[in-house]
Design an enzyme around this catalytic site. Structure first.
Site, PDB file in Angstrom:
ATOM      1  N   ARG A  23       0.699  -0.554  -3.062  1.00 56.84           N
ATOM      2  CA  ARG A  23       0.735   0.025  -4.195  1.00 56.84           C
ATOM      3  C   ARG A  23       1.800   1.011  -4.525  1.00 56.84           C
ATOM      4  O   ARG A  23       2.531   1.392  -3.500  1.00 56.84           O
ATOM      5  CB  ARG A  23      -0.748   0.827  -4.741  1.00 56.84           C
ATOM      6  CG  ARG A  23      -1.100   1.998  -3.762  1.00 56.84           C
ATOM      7  CD  ARG A  23      -2.165   2.601  -4.377  1.00 56.84           C
ATOM      8  NE  ARG A  23      -3.602   1.851  -4.294  1.00 56.84           N
ATOM      9  CZ  ARG A  23      -4.243   1.888  -3.113  1.00 56.84           C
ATOM     10  NH1 ARG A  23      -3.725   2.318  -2.042  1.00 56.84           N
ATOM     11  NH2 ARG A  23      -5.513   1.461  -3.018  1.00 56.84           N
TER      12      ARG A  23
ATOM     13  N   ASP B 214      -0.555  -2.308   4.799  1.00 60.85           N
ATOM     14  CA  ASP B 214      -1.072  -1.135   4.108  1.00 60.85           C
ATOM     15  C   ASP B 214      -2.385  -0.996   4.775  1.00 60.85           C
ATOM     16  O   ASP B 214      -2.918  -2.070   5.314  1.00 60.85           O
ATOM     17  CB  ASP B 214      -1.249  -1.627   2.654  1.00 60.85           C
ATOM     18  CG  ASP B 214      -1.361  -0.138   1.666  1.00 60.85           C
ATOM     19  OD1 ASP B 214      -0.229   0.248   1.034  1.00 60.85           O
ATOM     20  OD2 ASP B 214      -2.140   0.481   1.821  1.00 60.85           O
TER      21      ASP B 214
ATOM     22  N   ASP C 216      -2.679   0.777   9.895  1.00 60.82           N
ATOM     23  CA  ASP C 216      -3.005   2.168   9.942  1.00 60.82           C
ATOM     24  C   ASP C 216      -1.784   2.752  10.591  1.00 60.82           C
ATOM     25  O   ASP C 216      -1.747   2.519  11.879  1.00 60.82           O
ATOM     26  CB  ASP C 216      -4.258   2.510  10.428  1.00 60.82           C
ATOM     27  CG  ASP C 216      -4.327   3.905  10.474  1.00 60.82           C
ATOM     28  OD1 ASP C 216      -3.738   4.462  10.075  1.00 60.82           O
ATOM     29  OD2 ASP C 216      -5.447   4.467  11.096  1.00 60.82           O
ATOM     30  N   VAL C 217      -0.755   3.227   9.731  1.00 53.52           N
ATOM     31  CA  VAL C 217       0.239   4.062  10.521  1.00 53.52           C
ATOM     32  C   VAL C 217      -0.040   5.116  11.613  1.00 53.52           C
ATOM     33  O   VAL C 217       0.868   5.490  12.621  1.00 53.52           O
ATOM     34  CB  VAL C 217       1.450   4.579   9.544  1.00 53.52           C
ATOM     35  CG1 VAL C 217       1.847   3.325   8.871  1.00 53.52           C
ATOM     36  CG2 VAL C 217       0.925   5.778   8.579  1.00 53.52           C
TER      37      VAL C 217
ATOM     38  N   TYR D  17       2.742  19.315   2.962  1.00 48.45           N
ATOM     39  CA  TYR D  17       3.384  18.035   2.626  1.00 48.45           C
ATOM     40  C   TYR D  17       5.057  18.502   2.579  1.00 48.45           C
ATOM     41  O   TYR D  17       5.691  17.621   3.240  1.00 48.45           O
ATOM     42  CB  TYR D  17       3.169  17.675   1.037  1.00 48.45           C
ATOM     43  CG  TYR D  17       3.734  16.638   0.417  1.00 48.45           C
ATOM     44  CD1 TYR D  17       3.384  15.226   0.905  1.00 48.45           C
ATOM     45  CD2 TYR D  17       4.677  16.620  -0.460  1.00 48.45           C
ATOM     46  CE1 TYR D  17       3.849  14.366  -0.066  1.00 48.45           C
ATOM     47  CE2 TYR D  17       5.448  15.616  -0.816  1.00 48.45           C
ATOM     48  CZ  TYR D  17       4.790  14.277  -0.701  1.00 48.45           C
ATOM     49  OH  TYR D  17       5.525  13.344  -1.187  1.00 48.45           O
TER      50      TYR D  17
ATOM     51  N   LYS E  41       7.649  16.540   4.826  1.00 46.02           N
ATOM     52  CA  LYS E  41       9.049  15.933   4.230  1.00 46.02           C
ATOM     53  C   LYS E  41      10.333  16.917   4.654  1.00 46.02           C
ATOM     54  O   LYS E  41      11.260  15.922   4.677  1.00 46.02           O
ATOM     55  CB  LYS E  41       9.053  16.094   2.523  1.00 46.02           C
ATOM     56  CG  LYS E  41       7.747  15.173   2.115  1.00 46.02           C
ATOM     57  CD  LYS E  41       7.782  13.645   2.666  1.00 46.02           C
ATOM     58  CE  LYS E  41       6.576  12.706   1.986  1.00 46.02           C
ATOM     59  NZ  LYS E  41       6.847  11.196   2.272  1.00 46.02           N
TER      60      LYS E  41
ATOM     61  N   VAL F 179       7.136  10.881  -9.413  1.00 42.47           N
ATOM     62  CA  VAL F 179       6.907   9.424  -9.649  1.00 42.47           C
ATOM     63  C   VAL F 179       5.566   9.217 -10.181  1.00 42.47           C
ATOM     64  O   VAL F 179       4.629   9.622  -9.408  1.00 42.47           O
ATOM     65  CB  VAL F 179       7.227   8.663  -8.390  1.00 42.47           C
ATOM     66  CG1 VAL F 179       7.338   7.168  -9.151  1.00 42.47           C
ATOM     67  CG2 VAL F 179       8.605   9.222  -7.821  1.00 42.47           C
TER      68      VAL F 179
ATOM     69  N   THR G 224       2.637   7.591  -9.943  1.00 42.57           N
ATOM     70  CA  THR G 224       1.778   6.919  -9.023  1.00 42.57           C
ATOM     71  C   THR G 224       0.374   7.734  -8.821  1.00 42.57           C
ATOM     72  O   THR G 224       0.326   8.509  -9.429  1.00 42.57           O
ATOM     73  CB  THR G 224       2.575   6.619  -7.670  1.00 42.57           C
ATOM     74  OG1 THR G 224       2.266   7.946  -7.057  1.00 42.57           O
ATOM     75  CG2 THR G 224       3.922   6.110  -7.660  1.00 42.57           C
TER      76      THR G 224
ATOM     77  N   THR H 141       0.510  11.310  -7.924  1.00 46.52           N
ATOM     78  CA  THR H 141       0.577  12.390  -8.685  1.00 46.52           C
ATOM     79  C   THR H 141      -0.238  12.260  -9.899  1.00 46.52           C
ATOM     80  O   THR H 141      -0.118  13.052 -10.730  1.00 46.52           O
ATOM     81  CB  THR H 141       2.101  12.231  -9.154  1.00 46.52           C
ATOM     82  OG1 THR H 141       2.480  10.991  -9.694  1.00 46.52           O
ATOM     83  CG2 THR H 141       3.157  12.529  -8.197  1.00 46.52           C
TER      84      THR H 141
HETATM   85  N1  LIG Z   1       4.812   9.668  -6.157  1.00 39.09           N
HETATM   86  C1  LIG Z   1       5.547  10.370  -6.066  1.00 39.09           C
HETATM   87  O1  LIG Z   1       5.808  11.451  -6.980  1.00 39.09           O
HETATM   88  C2  LIG Z   1       6.626  10.762  -4.942  1.00 39.09           C
HETATM   89  C3  LIG Z   1       7.517  11.686  -4.811  1.00 39.09           C
HETATM   90  C4  LIG Z   1       8.343  11.572  -3.664  1.00 39.09           C
HETATM   91  C5  LIG Z   1       8.199  10.858  -2.643  1.00 39.09           C
HETATM   92  N2  LIG Z   1       6.874  10.104  -2.646  1.00 39.09           N
HETATM   93  C6  LIG Z   1       6.709   9.444  -1.306  1.00 39.09           C
HETATM   94  O2  LIG Z   1       6.713   8.196  -1.546  1.00 39.09           O
HETATM   95  C7  LIG Z   1       5.871   7.548  -0.826  1.00 39.09           C
HETATM   96  C8  LIG Z   1       4.915   6.518  -1.398  1.00 39.09           C
HETATM   97  O3  LIG Z   1       4.255   7.139  -2.247  1.00 39.09           O
HETATM   98  P1  LIG Z   1       3.193   6.686  -3.582  1.00 39.09           P
HETATM   99  O4  LIG Z   1       3.468   7.610  -4.666  1.00 39.09           O
HETATM  100  O5  LIG Z   1       4.066   5.144  -3.882  1.00 39.09           O
HETATM  101  O6  LIG Z   1       1.773   6.843  -3.160  1.00 39.09           O
HETATM  102  P2  LIG Z   1       0.647   5.571  -3.579  1.00 39.09           P
HETATM  103  O7  LIG Z   1      -0.642   6.331  -2.955  1.00 39.09           O
HETATM  104  O8  LIG Z   1       0.547   5.015  -4.596  1.00 39.09           O
HETATM  105  O9  LIG Z   1       0.886   4.614  -2.118  1.00 39.09           O
HETATM  106  C9  LIG Z   1       0.900   4.920  -0.924  1.00 39.09           C
HETATM  107  C10 LIG Z   1       0.427   3.575  -0.103  1.00 39.09           C
HETATM  108  O10 LIG Z   1       0.124   3.845   1.383  1.00 39.09           O
HETATM  109  C11 LIG Z   1      -0.797   3.498   1.745  1.00 39.09           C
HETATM  110  N3  LIG Z   1      -1.287   4.288   3.023  1.00 39.09           N
HETATM  111  C12 LIG Z   1      -1.838   5.514   2.980  1.00 39.09           C
HETATM  112  N4  LIG Z   1      -2.184   5.878   4.500  1.00 39.09           N
HETATM  113  C13 LIG Z   1      -1.672   5.082   5.303  1.00 39.09           C
HETATM  114  C14 LIG Z   1      -1.986   4.593   6.444  1.00 39.09           C
HETATM  115  N5  LIG Z   1      -2.467   5.627   7.399  1.00 39.09           N
HETATM  116  N6  LIG Z   1      -1.346   3.584   6.887  1.00 39.09           N
HETATM  117  C15 LIG Z   1      -0.708   2.419   6.309  1.00 39.09           C
HETATM  118  N7  LIG Z   1      -0.871   2.740   4.947  1.00 39.09           N
HETATM  119  C16 LIG Z   1      -1.267   3.785   4.274  1.00 39.09           C
HETATM  120  C17 LIG Z   1      -1.936   3.542   0.708  1.00 39.09           C
HETATM  121  O11 LIG Z   1      -3.000   2.767   1.030  1.00 39.09           O
HETATM  122  C18 LIG Z   1      -1.129   3.185  -0.511  1.00 39.09           C
HETATM  123  O12 LIG Z   1      -1.060   1.767  -0.872  1.00 39.09           O
HETATM  124  C19 LIG Z   1       4.985   8.404  -0.001  1.00 39.09           C
HETATM  125  O13 LIG Z   1       5.839   8.644   1.215  1.00 39.09           O
HETATM  126  C20 LIG Z   1       5.309   9.665  -0.856  1.00 39.09           C
HETATM  127  O14 LIG Z   1       5.157  10.836  -0.124  1.00 39.09           O
HETATM  128  C21 LIG Z   1       5.983  10.076  -3.606  1.00 39.09           C
END
Ligand SMILES: NC(=O)c1ccc[n+]([C@@H]2O[C@H](COP(=O)([O-])OP(=O)(O)OC[C@H]3O[C@@H](n4cnc5c(N)ncnc54)[C@H](O)[C@@H]3O)[C@@H](O)[C@H]2O)c1
Length: 289
Positions: A20, A41, A64-65, A156, A160, A189, A191, A194
């Site tokens: 996602r 995922d 699972d990372v 967090y 990062k 972003v 999603t 947030t």
């Molecule tokens: N959304 C934002 O505002 C934003 C901004 C900057 C950076 N990011 C970074 O972007 C990346 C993606 O974020 P997103 O907003 O798409 O989040 P999200 O929650 O929409 O998607 C993250 C996905 O990672 C998967 N996940 C979580 N733990 C996991 C694990 N242990 N093993 C495998 N998969 C796992 C979840 O199931 C999910 O599908 C993240 O690293 C986040 O920190 C997001």
């Protein structure tokens, strides 16, 4: 003459957490350009739905990372099914919001394991596979929180910042090897991560497709630091030049010091926070929890 952008047709791309959000949007953008994408995922149902929607060029596998041997086995499985990995996008991440003094040690550990330890592991695995072949691209998804501190997400931010440092160092280790490294630094972003977070001032929040587009651009014309939106780069560099108090005043003006912490107890975050809290099963098992 400017070099031709690289073609992504036929490239094998792995995206962690690609079920996602940003990962799914990136998978979609890449398959449209002919890449073959493996989505790993924790949420296999969501990953399968995403891959199914992208046609024959996408597969979904459980991942699972925080299970490092499992992460390695997942990469082996991708290579078995699709061939050598050309691009690894370390994207899986969580962002629980709250004051540091209220954060449990378990929540701290989850962020260190998913957002940092897994990125170190994935990067190392990718280097071991790509360096002997003299080609490949590692893309680490950091955040604007990898360059500045934001109240409400202290751990967090720590993870990062560490991903930025990791990427800088590995980039230098890989100089001349043919393996590229990029670090992606998006602002807010829209999603699930947030949920409940309000708009910052002057830096409009993004949609996952904006980040996907920036990742695709960085793969086609390799670039190390990828701020999304691009304007975030100069803003970041400018505030860094200012005395600390002035830089913090600019952050306040942009509401950067408020937007995340204001969402800490938002009802809109309930589902996300519950999902994030269950995102590190292997790490929990290792810790005996
Ligand atoms: N959304 C934002 O505002 C934003 C901004 C900057 C950076 N990011 C970074 O972007 C990346 C993606 O974020 P997103 O907003 O798409 O989040 P999200 O929650 O929409 O998607 C993250 C996905 O990672 C998967 N996940 C979580 N733990 C996991 C694990 N242990 N093993 C495998 N998969 C796992 C979840 O199931 C999910 O599908 C993240 O690293 C986040 O920190 C997001």
């Amino acid at each position: 003459m400017a070099r031709q952008p690289r073609s992504l047709a036929g490239k094998v791309v792995v995206i962690t957490g690609g079920g996602r959000g940003i990962g799914a949007a990136t998978a979609s953008a890449l398959t449209r350009l002919g890449a073959r994408v493996a989505i790993g995922d924790l949420d296999l149902d969501v990953a399968k739905r995403t891959a199914d929607g992208l046609g024959d060029d996408a597969i979904a596998l459980p991942l699972d990372v925080t299970d490092r041997p499992g992460f390695t086995a997942f990469l082996d499985e991708v290579e078995k099914q699709l061939g050598p990995i050309d691009v690894l996008i370390n994207n899986a991440g969580i962002m629980p919001i709250g004051l540091l003094e209220e954060e449990s040690d378990r929540t701290t550990r989850h962020q260190l394991e998913i957002n940092l330890h897994a990125v170190v592991h994935g990067t190392r695995e990718a280097v071991r596979r790509m360096k002997p072949r003299g080609a490949g691209h590692i893309v680490n998804i950091a955040s604007a929180a990898g360059k500045a501190g934001f109240p409400g997400v202290a751990t967090y931010c720590a993870t990062k910042h560490a991903v930025v440092g990791l990427s800088e160092a590995v980039r230098m280790e890989l100089r001349g090897t043919g393996v590229e490294v990029s670090v992606v630094l998006p602002a807010i972003v829209r999603t699930e991560l947030t949920a409940g977070v309000e708009e910052a001032r002057f830096v409009k929040s993004l949609v996952p497709e904006d980040v996907a587009e920036a990742i695709v651009a960085a793969l086609r014309r390799p670039r190390f630091e990828v701020f999304v939106p691009r304007s975030l780069g100069p803003i970041n560099r400018f505030t860094r030049l200012l005395p600390r108090r002035a830089g913090e005043w600019v952050a306040h003006l942009l509401k950067g010091d408020q937007v995340l912490i204001n969402a800490a107890h938002s009802a809109a975050r309930k589902d996300y926070e519950a999902r994030a809290a269950a995102s590190a099963p292997a790490a929990d098992k290792e810790a005996g929890g």
